[in-house]
Design a protein around this motif. Sequence first.
Motif, PDB file in Angstrom:
ATOM      1  N   ALA B  38     -14.112  23.239 -31.189  1.00  0.00           N
ATOM      2  CA  ALA B  38     -13.999  23.721 -32.649  1.00  0.00           C
ATOM      3  C   ALA B  38     -15.327  23.486 -32.215  1.00  0.00           C
ATOM      4  O   ALA B  38     -16.082  24.417 -33.279  1.00  0.00           O
ATOM      5  CB  ALA B  38     -13.479  22.604 -33.694  1.00  0.00           C
ATOM      6  N   VAL B  41     -16.850  27.097 -30.971  1.00  0.00           N
ATOM      7  CA  VAL B  41     -16.553  28.300 -32.081  1.00  0.00           C
ATOM      8  C   VAL B  41     -17.862  28.564 -32.533  1.00  0.00           C
ATOM      9  O   VAL B  41     -17.794  29.278 -33.275  1.00  0.00           O
ATOM     10  CB  VAL B  41     -15.517  28.099 -32.658  1.00  0.00           C
ATOM     11  CG1 VAL B  41     -15.060  29.105 -33.697  1.00  0.00           C
ATOM     12  CG2 VAL B  41     -14.291  28.377 -31.048  1.00  0.00           C
ATOM     13  N   ILE B 169     -11.373  26.487 -37.157  1.00  0.00           N
ATOM     14  CA  ILE B 169     -11.607  27.928 -34.975  1.00  0.00           C
ATOM     15  C   ILE B 169     -10.196  28.599 -35.982  1.00  0.00           C
ATOM     16  O   ILE B 169     -11.093  30.022 -35.861  1.00  0.00           O
ATOM     17  CB  ILE B 169     -10.351  27.036 -34.231  1.00  0.00           C
ATOM     18  CG1 ILE B 169     -10.801  25.998 -33.394  1.00  0.00           C
ATOM     19  CG2 ILE B 169     -10.783  28.430 -33.314  1.00  0.00           C
ATOM     20  CD1 ILE B 169     -10.672  25.409 -32.367  1.00  0.00           C
TER      21      ILE B 169
END
Lengths: 284, 581
Positions: B38, B41, B169
């Motif tokens: 995450a 991302v 995400i």
Amino acid sequence: MDALTLELLNGLSTFATLGVVALGLGIVFGLMGIINLAHGEFVMIGAYVSYVVHANGFSHWLSVPLAAVVLFVLGGAIELTLIRRIHRQPEVTILATFGLSVCLRQVAELVFTKDFRGVPNPVPGATRAFGVLFPTYRYVLIGIAVAVVVATLLAFTKSRFGLTVRAIVADRDLAEASGIRTGIANLCAFGIGAATAGIAGALVAPLGAIEPQAGLAYLPGAFLVVIVGGFNKLWGVVVGALIVAGVQTGVIHFYDAVWAQIASLGLAVAVLQFRRVSVEGASA
Amino acid sequence: MRRALAAGALAAVAVVAMSVALGGFRAGQLSLFLVFAALAVSLDFVWGYAGILSLGQLLPFGIAAYASAKITLAAPSLSVGALIVAALIGAAVAAGIGVAMLRRRPTAVVVGLLTLVLSLTAEQIAEQWRDITGGFNGLTGVPRIGAFGTELSDTAGDIVISVLALAAITVVGVGVSRPIGAVLIGIRSNERRMEALGYDTVRCKIWAFTVGGAVAGFAGALYVHRTGFVSPQIFGFTLATSVVLWTLVGGRGTIVGPVVGALAINFASATLADVWLQYWTLATGVIFVVVVVVMPDGVVPSLQRLAGRSAGRRRQPTLLPADAEPSGAPPHDGAIFEAIDVRKSFGFFRLIDGLTLRMDEPELRCLVGPNGAGKSTLLDILCGQQGCQAGTVRIFGQECTGKPSWEFARNGVSRKFQSPQLVDDLSVATNVAIAAWGADSSPWGLARRSWNAPIPPAASEILERTGLGERLGARAGDLSHGDKQWLEVAMALAGNCRLLLLDEPTAGMTVAESLEAAALLRDLHARHGLPIVIVEHDMTFIRAVADRVTVLARGAVLADGDVAEVEANPQVRAIYSGVDT
């Protein structure tokens, strides 16, 4: 009065260290437009050179020129194998040298382990001057650092080689078309930048612990110097080191090291707000 | 959007199943690595999409982690609420940095350096500020995730963290599958073009940086609940390098890439580190350098290319005919445009030297003049790409001097540049759609709006007549030079076009093609009443197209009139034949 003198000497010592550490960064950025995030690791390797020299029973003073030679060769090899491929792509250079710094730290750890190493002070004791006692080695450090910075800057501004390099800075294509071998000039510039980092590492080696992560501590300071001093002017390194050293010494005197770091960072941000920065390394 | 949601849901089911099946240690590893994914991302959103090279994505991550630890240590029942607070703190940190840093339009180098130095400074501060941060050892004993006073069992907690990380995400994945994703890619690859289309690119970047900060902050809170402690090393060089490595190796500008990168590298590290720690770290450094030099797009995009899938896989917009005919000058006081006593110098060279020029009625005006007369610079000033040092610029009676080019664009000024400026990575249709959305765009609006793009008839005609309409899915960067020229004209017409500025539209065309272009432009002008200013050298084209010709020389107007008048002017003849007057 004596307290003030001592602070001034401390500031001068910070200035000399910052200046000689940032010098190579300034050369490589100013002349080649390369942001070298592995510069701190060059300093670290210079310090290990002086450790090896000491461990083999030679004089510390041998380690200063030896570090310059070792780092010149290493820097040249890195220029040939890596930097050359990614020239003129600022973002890629940042990333590649970021990765390079990981490699260099890890190689140092493989060779020397994580243990803290040290080099004994070659000139222990203190000298009384201007009414205060100040470590003799620091006087020596200030002297050598200033000499290295001035000599390097003179070489780049006054010599024929310096002229060649500055021609490349002004207009790389034109320089190439006029028969200047830009490849060799870049190789030398990167090598010299690395060599000055090696000298810096050998000089500071007796002052602190030598370990694979040691280079990281120098990186923020050196970049602050280059940002404050200006990206395009070689002598800016001197001005930048002077200003950053002044701010840090002053703030440490009144507050502490954390605030000194924050203050220099604030200074760099403020400078960036007021100045347009050219990334090409050429004067804007 | 549906694809992103489906992928997220599928991944969540798979992760829950794996966690239950593997249990204990492996489930814990998976949850930690998903938190890292995450974080990667969030960096990808900021860097791979918006093009901001942030080496300090750990700042929102780490600060939110500390805040979340503080809140949960003080009030253990608040751990779920702390996640929301952490996301807000992450957003606030990023917004602060973004506003301070991005408004001056810094280069990638400056952004990278500043964010890195900020992050390293944060590490030192966290070490020194013992009262709040617990100093070098940090804050320990943070309870695992729970709600309303119940603490979940280890594996259950890990599963909750895994699912929450996947949710974060997926949110980003859904976000970039909206039009804002295409717009951010546009800003990354051609900021000047996007601004000329009416996008306030600085605002979009600060927005993206803030959203990325929120995701990083959320991940930071998950990290604290997963590991139970936070120390200054959370800001350190090692993790900073790792995040960039995961994102870079996996592949920027995709969501799958950084997730795969984070999971693969972390599982490899965990497996290899036991036996091989030092060599593995060295190997990561080498991988980093090799990927940067050899495969800068990352592994996932390269594999996609090998499998024959191109950027065309991105969601394509639907081009619809616009209801109204927006082209033509809007109601206004005064001239369509006027430049009064404009001056612009570079050093000692006065490129525009007291130039005054206006257009009162919609006409087809050509600007000619020798090289260095200031033609392109004048166009730059008329669309805000360059400021001027003195003088006034009014567009449709509105004072525009010194405003950024996106405000000119929103006032109706459209520009085709001398060398085609397109978003090369996106398709023909997406380029046109981006142009159509530019006129009234806020980042949130672009994140919510549909993929439909209303295209005015003038732009559709160009697409039809040049055959681009049949190749809407082609990558813009792959077009021929002539097609790129026409695509850019279509883009200029697709937005809120009330005044069209064209810089050498026929460069590189054959005589037949340029005469066809002249007919097309005359037709546009006649049917839509569109005022057009064209910089050109080709006299055949000018004779065919111009209502009126203005000759510039040495940064000022030398002559003005219809083609015959100008061609007969002795001063103009002198300038072109080099005879002194």
